[in-house]
Motif scaffolding. Structure first.
Motif, mmCIF file in Angstrom:
data_model
loop_
_atom_site.group_PDB
_atom_site.id
_atom_site.type_symbol
_atom_site.label_atom_id
_atom_site.label_comp_id
_atom_site.label_asym_id
_atom_site.label_seq_id
_atom_site.Cartn_x
_atom_site.Cartn_y
_atom_site.Cartn_z
ATOM 1 N N TYR A 13 0.820 -0.976 -0.092
ATOM 2 C CA TYR A 13 0.101 -0.074 -0.102
ATOM 3 C C TYR A 13 0.924 1.224 0.025
ATOM 4 C CZ TYR A 13 -4.160 -2.781 0.710
ATOM 5 O OH TYR A 13 -5.308 -3.593 0.795
ATOM 6 N N ALA A 24 1.919 -5.909 2.095
ATOM 7 C CA ALA A 24 0.823 -6.169 2.754
ATOM 8 C C ALA A 24 0.571 -7.758 2.009
ATOM 9 C CB ALA A 24 -0.676 -5.373 2.446
ATOM 10 N N SER A 43 -5.613 -14.927 10.488
ATOM 11 C CA SER A 43 -6.081 -14.109 11.498
ATOM 12 C C SER A 43 -6.195 -12.438 10.866
ATOM 13 C CB SER A 43 -5.216 -13.947 12.652
ATOM 14 O OG SER A 43 -3.945 -14.428 12.324
ATOM 15 N N SER A 44 -6.957 -11.610 11.557
ATOM 16 C CA SER A 44 -7.159 -10.293 10.957
ATOM 17 C C SER A 44 -5.898 -9.631 10.615
ATOM 18 C CB SER A 44 -7.992 -9.532 12.191
ATOM 19 O OG SER A 44 -8.161 -8.150 11.815
ATOM 20 N N GLY A 45 -5.929 -8.931 9.642
ATOM 21 C CA GLY A 45 -4.816 -8.285 9.079
ATOM 22 C C GLY A 45 -3.788 -8.870 8.261
ATOM 23 N N CYS A 46 -3.782 -10.234 8.143
ATOM 24 C CA CYS A 46 -3.014 -10.842 7.414
ATOM 25 C C CYS A 46 -2.965 -10.922 5.777
ATOM 26 C CB CYS A 46 -2.993 -12.427 7.814
ATOM 27 S SG CYS A 46 -4.480 -13.227 6.748
ATOM 28 N N GLY A 47 -4.016 -9.940 5.423
ATOM 29 C CA GLY A 47 -3.684 -9.988 3.917
ATOM 30 C C GLY A 47 -4.979 -10.484 2.998
ATOM 31 N N LYS A 48 -5.979 -11.086 3.673
ATOM 32 C CA LYS A 48 -6.874 -11.965 2.925
ATOM 33 C C LYS A 48 -7.790 -10.950 2.147
ATOM 34 C CE LYS A 48 -9.023 -13.125 6.754
ATOM 35 N NZ LYS A 48 -8.241 -12.324 7.678
ATOM 36 N N SER A 49 -8.257 -9.876 2.513
ATOM 37 C CA SER A 49 -9.171 -8.747 1.825
ATOM 38 C C SER A 49 -8.349 -8.075 0.630
ATOM 39 C CB SER A 49 -9.581 -7.687 2.712
ATOM 40 O OG SER A 49 -10.625 -8.361 3.656
ATOM 41 N N THR A 50 -7.075 -7.909 0.780
ATOM 42 C CA THR A 50 -6.013 -7.430 0.050
ATOM 43 C C THR A 50 -5.917 -8.335 -1.228
ATOM 44 O OG1 THR A 50 -4.623 -6.312 1.631
ATOM 45 C CG2 THR A 50 -3.799 -6.704 -0.359
HETATM 46 P P1 ADP Z 1 -7.450 -9.075 6.336
HETATM 47 O O1 ADP Z 1 -8.503 -9.108 5.170
HETATM 48 O O2 ADP Z 1 -6.858 -10.446 6.500
HETATM 49 O O3 ADP Z 1 -7.989 -8.781 7.819
HETATM 50 P P2 ADP Z 1 -6.035 -6.990 4.920
HETATM 51 O O4 ADP Z 1 -6.021 -7.422 3.504
HETATM 52 O O5 ADP Z 1 -7.387 -5.908 5.290
HETATM 53 O O6 ADP Z 1 -6.248 -8.195 5.951
HETATM 54 O O7 ADP Z 1 -4.932 -6.039 5.295
HETATM 55 C C1 ADP Z 1 -3.565 -6.418 5.383
HETATM 56 C C2 ADP Z 1 -2.619 -5.503 5.575
HETATM 57 O O8 ADP Z 1 -2.842 -4.293 4.795
HETATM 58 C C3 ADP Z 1 -2.747 -4.807 7.006
HETATM 59 O O9 ADP Z 1 -1.772 -4.487 7.722
HETATM 60 C C4 ADP Z 1 -3.677 -3.649 6.759
HETATM 61 O O10 ADP Z 1 -3.788 -2.653 8.057
HETATM 62 C C5 ADP Z 1 -3.116 -3.198 5.625
HETATM 63 N N1 ADP Z 1 -4.163 -2.422 4.705
HETATM 64 C C6 ADP Z 1 -5.288 -2.785 4.342
HETATM 65 N N2 ADP Z 1 -5.842 -2.075 3.833
HETATM 66 C C7 ADP Z 1 -5.098 -0.850 3.426
HETATM 67 C C8 ADP Z 1 -5.082 0.254 2.828
HETATM 68 N N3 ADP Z 1 -6.287 0.614 2.151
HETATM 69 N N4 ADP Z 1 -4.263 1.243 3.142
HETATM 70 C C9 ADP Z 1 -3.018 0.955 3.660
HETATM 71 N N5 ADP Z 1 -2.840 -0.120 4.500
HETATM 72 C C10 ADP Z 1 -4.006 -1.286 4.254
#
Ligand code: ADP
Ligand code: MG
Length: 360
Positions: A13, A24, A43-50
């Motif tokens: 990001y 990420a 777990s939360s924050g590991c990059g799944k949604s990314t």
């Molecule tokens: P998950 O879905 O597994 O909880 P995310 O993919 O949302 O994880 O996030 C992965 C990492 O990227 C986290 O450290 C989060 O803080 C960071 N992150 C997610 N979205 C953004 C964004 N739009 N800008 C900057 N950092 C982001």
């Protein structure tokens, strides 16, 4: 439906990433087979949604390519990818009825009205909303709105893939099981490529043919639920999957023998890498003994969880867990533990080391 290929994919990001920690999503190569149901677990924050948002085109990766059936879609907009995505929180048109919300993706594509009416009824039945089709979405509970979002995601039969990002978060607990079952049924019926993101191991293991486990921006293992249980590729998989998770013991290894807490332990297989390593043993593969064989251990507590008992022990100051099956008695004088060799895995720097002779 399509095979989805991730080729050298990575995402940061930050505008000028400097080193792995800034990513990420760490570099990843993977094929999502056409028609398979995957869970993306971590777990939360590991990059799944990314990762999911890169597949759907909501996010453009800072490195690498994404292919649908061999066609490069890396720079194609979401609309051109022909996928359905359902998010954690409801996305519905408040002023429309439930029926119109469900019909929307079909009308948008100019489907035949008779087909739309029939398909909407079918989906409404799957999400348990048949009796509310004429109601406006406004005023419905978050739970009901999320069911509409799920329905909208499932309504089109001709999508390349269905992506779900923790879709049951706001759903009532007893309805979760029901909806997960419906998603599985949908998968059996249409054979869509499905990716289902969750942080809940039970959800992942019951939904998917294959589970993709992520940890700290990295895919650490892709496998069937059985593979994740028997051969965790990374200590995180051992710890995250299972209840309680895998125990880890510091050990030195020489061939087929490990030394744990000054006690020799037979590993059941030889290892080429020697020196300081870790041994992973799930609670299911630890037995208690009272005849002096094994590693000295003190029982701290016994928890009866119905199907079996969880025995909490202290080994050389370390807390570990063993599972005693229903009907197995726990000797009051048990003061040692032994391992079933088939439940032993060896780790170096958190990654599993294959024993000599193991098929790759
Ligand atoms: P998950 O879905 O597994 O909880 P995310 O993919 O949302 O994880 O996030 C992965 C990492 O990227 C986290 O450290 C989060 O803080 C960071 N992150 C997610 N979205 C953004 C964004 N739009 N800008 C900057 N950092 C982001
Ligand atoms: Mg997320």
């Amino acid at each position: 439906m399509a095979k989805i290929t991730l080729d050298n994919l990575a995402h940061s990001y930050l505008p000028n990433p400097n080193g792995e920690a800034d990513y990420a999503l760490k570099e990843l190569n993977h094929d999502w087979a056409d028609g398979e149901a995957y869970a993306l677990l971590g777990s939360s924050g590991c990059g799944k949604s990314t990762l999911l948002n890169i597949i759907s085109g909501l996010l453009h990766p800072s490195q690498g390519r994404i292919l649908f059936d061999g066609n490069d879609v890396t720079h194609a907009p979401t609309a051109a990818r022909n996928i359905a995505q359902v998010f954690q929180f409801p996305v519905v048109y408040d002023t429309m009825t439930v029926r119109d919300n469900l019909a929307f993706p079909l009308r948008n594509r100019g489907a035949d009205p008779t087909y739309i009416a029939q398909r909407v009824n079918q989906i409404a039945a799957m999400i348990g909303m048949e009796d509310r089709l004429s109601q406006k979405a406004r005023g419905l509970t978050a739970d009901a709105k999320q069911k509409i979002s799920l329905g909208r995601g499932m309504v089109r039969e001709d999508v390349n893939a269905l992506l779900f990002d923790e879709p049951l978060t706001v759903i009532d607990p007893h309805m979760k099981w029901e909806l997960r079952t419906q998603l599985k049924a949908l998968h059996h019926e249409f054979g869509h490529t499905m990716i289902y993101v969750t942080h809940d191991q039970t959800e992942a293991l019951t939904f998917a043919d294959k589970v993709v486990v992520m940890y700290d921006g990295r895919v650490v293992q892709i496998g069937t639920p059985q593979e994740l249980f028997e051969r965790p590729a990374h200590t995180f998989v051992g710890y995250f999957i299972g209840s309680p998770g895998m125990n880890l013991f510091d050990a030195t290894i020489d061939g087929a023998t490990a030394i744990i807490a000054n006690t020799p332990v037979e590993l059941g297989a030889g290892y080429a890498s020697a020196g300081r390593l870790q041994i992973g043993v799930r609670p299911e593969f630890i037995q208690l003994s009272s005849d002096g064989t094994g590693i000295p251990a003190q029982i701290v507590r016994v928890e009866d969880v119905g199907r079996h008992k969880i025995v909490r022990l202290d080994v050389n100051g370390q807390k570990i867990a063993a599972i005693a099956n229903e009907g197995t008695s726990i000797p009051a004088d048990a003061n040692h533990i032994t391992f079933d060799p088939k439940g032993i895995n060896v780790y170096a720097n958190d990654w599993r080391v294959a024993p000599a002779g193991e098929a790759a």
